[in-house]
Structures are given as structure tokens and as C-alpha cells.
Design an enzyme around this catalytic site. Sequence first.
Site, PDB file in Angstrom:
ATOM      1  N   TYR A   1       0.789  -1.208   0.131  1.00  0.00           N
ATOM      2  CA  TYR A   1      -0.005  -0.089  -0.023  1.00  0.00           C
ATOM      3  C   TYR A   1       1.032   1.326   0.125  1.00  0.00           C
ATOM      4  O   TYR A   1       1.874   1.432   0.773  1.00  0.00           O
ATOM      5  CB  TYR A   1      -0.884  -0.061   1.201  1.00  0.00           C
ATOM      6  CG  TYR A   1      -1.778   1.400   1.378  1.00  0.00           C
ATOM      7  CD1 TYR A   1      -2.838   1.460   0.159  1.00  0.00           C
ATOM      8  CD2 TYR A   1      -1.643   2.248   1.991  1.00  0.00           C
ATOM      9  CE1 TYR A   1      -3.657   2.680   0.415  1.00  0.00           C
ATOM     10  CE2 TYR A   1      -2.406   3.373   2.194  1.00  0.00           C
ATOM     11  CZ  TYR A   1      -3.249   3.498   1.291  1.00  0.00           C
ATOM     12  OH  TYR A   1      -4.173   4.602   1.411  1.00  0.00           O
TER      13      TYR A   1
ATOM     14  N   ASP B   1       9.316   2.966   0.221  1.00  0.00           N
ATOM     15  CA  ASP B   1       8.216   3.514   0.906  1.00  0.00           C
ATOM     16  C   ASP B   1       8.177   3.255   2.485  1.00  0.00           C
ATOM     17  O   ASP B   1       7.990   2.227   2.952  1.00  0.00           O
ATOM     18  CB  ASP B   1       6.718   3.243   0.122  1.00  0.00           C
ATOM     19  CG  ASP B   1       5.706   3.847   1.166  1.00  0.00           C
ATOM     20  OD1 ASP B   1       5.785   4.349   2.220  1.00  0.00           O
ATOM     21  OD2 ASP B   1       4.413   3.590   0.608  1.00  0.00           O
TER      22      ASP B   1
ATOM     23  N   LYS C   1       3.630   9.348   8.799  1.00  0.00           N
ATOM     24  CA  LYS C   1       3.204   8.913  10.154  1.00  0.00           C
ATOM     25  C   LYS C   1       4.145   9.404  11.123  1.00  0.00           C
ATOM     26  O   LYS C   1       4.042  10.557  11.512  1.00  0.00           O
ATOM     27  CB  LYS C   1       3.204   7.213   9.933  1.00  0.00           C
ATOM     28  CG  LYS C   1       1.933   6.915   9.039  1.00  0.00           C
ATOM     29  CD  LYS C   1       1.741   5.640   9.090  1.00  0.00           C
ATOM     30  CE  LYS C   1       0.565   5.291   8.161  1.00  0.00           C
ATOM     31  NZ  LYS C   1       0.414   4.481   6.975  1.00  0.00           N
TER      32      LYS C   1
END
Length: 429
Positions: free
Chosen positions: A144, A239, A267
Site C-alpha cells: 500500500y 516507501d 506517520k
Amino acid sequence: MDMRRSRKIFTESQRYLPGGVNSPVRAFKAVGGTPPVIMRGQGCRIYDADGNEYLDYVGSWGALILGHAHPQVVKALQGAVARGTAFGAPTALEVELARTVCAALPSVEMVRFVNSGTEATMSALRLARAFTGRSKIVKFSGGYHGHADGLLVRAGSGAATLGIPDSAGVPLEYAQNTLVVPYNDLDAVRGLFRRYPREIAAVIVEPVAANMGVVPPAPGFLEGLRAVTEEYGALLIFDEVITGFRLTYGGAQTVYGVTPDLTCLGKIIGGGLPVGAFGGRREIMQMLAPEGAVYQAGTLSGNPLAMTAGIATLRLLSKPGVYERLERLGAYLEEGIRSAALRAGVSTRILRAGSLLTVFFTEGPVVDYESAGKSDTAMFRRFFHGVLERGIYWPPSQFEAAFISLAHGEEEISRTVDAVDRVMASLAR
Ligand SMILES: *Cc1c(COP(=O)(O)O)cnc(C)c1O
């Protein structure tokens, strides 16, 4: 457990917000039931509208590695908010966070801050395409990378396939530039490069997959990606939106010793405020506007509050012993759950990287999206509701990671294991 207030609020929220939420997983569709409506958090605990207390293993999907409302983050934010919340002009705070990120991740010589992980990956891909003059990208099934059009693509089964969109509204033309192969399958990646030797701009990968549940890279996988991208003149994009500052002070690239060309962050580096970032080699990053021809911009990018929360968070993470503590807590939780499952005779595979952990309800090995998908999701659902009733807020999907924070202690882990133990016993019946 009294949920009347949560139910009332959530019923109203469905009138105004599609599905009652602003991000799908929050709606509990994978597990059923009404999600508790959260009013506040402190440390590793959150409290819902009915006053129920939960030990939180979501932590805003990993952003809150220090736990909720950490006093030093709160204090820094209170100071910052009084000085003004946005200027749309250069600030010293963005320089400070950029310097900190570049020092922690040697592959990152320059960085640009954005407002979400989605923006980070989307912009990194645009940059990779500009730098290489190529169009196609390679991603992994179950990886994702946010919700940009070209990344909402899943694999067909087995071998490499051309991407088909995972979401309505994504034009086939976009998705067809996305090639998807199974995670941990280096041969499949090599096959794609043989087939499209001059068309692939970049391979984008979660160096430890954490959005199909936690699936660590097989030995040699990341090294192999580095070698094959170099051989064919494509960029390697890590990522690290989840893994950045989660596994160590730095990224998974620090842990595995593999240097990507570009890195995406989010995050944790926002300390619970909306942030993303992408960075990498100077010659690539200098292609960004206003220095170069790749356009990328953001009204609130580098926002002073977000920078402040990020700086305060990374400062605390740079202290000695932090990641050793997270590893210890992670191992303790893993062992506890494994023993509970064994005692109850419930088949599980527990995959963990430091403070990231997934309990897969399956017997077979989990190495990619397909094998993760063999999990018994009905069993997971029962597990989830069992622990929720006992005050444990576990991620509401089989295919998400549970996140341990520095605010968790052995006592809380031990309470969690006790709850899991009872739930596992009930699952076996
Ligand atoms: C969460 C996540 C994103 C997307 O970040 P948002 O801030 O939700 O847009 C991208 N990549 C990975 C690996 C993520 O876990």
C-alpha cells in the site's frame, strides 16, 4: 460493554460522512460491529464516548510511537500554536526537521515535506518518471502506497500482470503503467525488467511490508531489488511511511543496509499531525520546482505545527535504549500470543518486525499477499471482538499491523496477553 453513546454518534456520522468515517478501515467493515467513537487518548490508552478504556495497538496507524498526548510533544505544540499556525513562507522549523531527517537517513540528501504519505509516494513517482524519462512503475501485490490513481492497483494471480485498477474511478490507462508482482518474488521483478528493459522508471516497495499484515523481506530480496534497478537504470523507492523511525532511528534501509534512490516518509515524522515527506539523492531532488521542472506544491506543506510535533518526536526517539525497549516489548507480546495460541490449539503465524506485529490465522508460511490471504478472516473477526470486549483496541483488519508504542509497558503487554489467552481458548471451542 456500554456502547450507546458511540452508536448514537456513529449513526449520525453516517448521515454526514460517507460510511461515517474519513478513512475506510475505521468503519470496522472487515470485522463488523460499531467502532467506538474516541474522545481522548493518553499514553497507550484511548477512551470512547461511553467512557470505556482501551489499550491501543493502532496508535493512529503507527504515527504515535510515543503514545497519545506525550507531555513533551504537547508542550512543544502549545508553544508553536501561539506563535501562528501557518505562514506559507519559509520557516526555521522545516529546516530543522529536514536536517534531522537527512542526518538519520544517509540516502536522503534533500527532502520535501508534504501533508500525507499519499502525496509523498505520488510525488516521488512523478520525480522518478521525470528523472528517468520512463513511464512504467513496479509495485508489489498487497503493497500500500496511499491512494493515488496509479498506485491503487492489485496483482492478478501468480505471475506478473498488467495492472487493473483496485478502485472505481481509476482510468485503465493510468493503471496500465503500474506493473504488479508478488512481494518477495525477485525473479518476477527480473522478468519484468527483461520484458520492459527501458520502460520502467522505478520500483516502489515497503522494505518491510506492513499493509498486508506484517511481512518482512526475504533474505536478499531488498539487495536484489537494488541490483536489478541499478542494472536497468531504474530508481529504487523505499516507501518508509510506516518503517521510517519505527524499526530504528532511521529507516528499514538502515536496518537492512540497502540504499534506495528515493525514500517516502510520513506517520512518525509528523508526531501525530498530518505530514509526509520524500527525499533522496541531491541530483534527483533538484529536479523539483522551483529548481527543476517537476511541479509539486502545497499550501500547508512544512506546516509549523506538524514540523514542531515531528521535531519533538524525533528528538525523543534519538535517545539511547528506545528501540531496544520497543524490540523487548514486541518480543514479549509475540511470545505471549504464540503461547496462548499453542495452548488453545489455534493455528497462527505471528510475523513481527520490532514493534510491528500481525497475528495471521493460518498454518502455512506467510511471505506475500497471496499467502497472507489464506488467513481465516472469520477467526480473526472473532479474535478482534473478543479482545475488544476485554479492552484491547487491536487493528480492525487481519491485514494490518498492530503497533506498540513507547507508552506501553510490560504490565500492559501482560494484560493484553491475558486477554488474548482467554480469547484464544474461546476460539478453539
Ligand atoms: C499509511 C501509508 C501510506 C499513506 O499515507 P497517508 O498519510 O495515509 O496518505 C503510504 N505508504 C505506506 C507504507 C503507508 O503505510
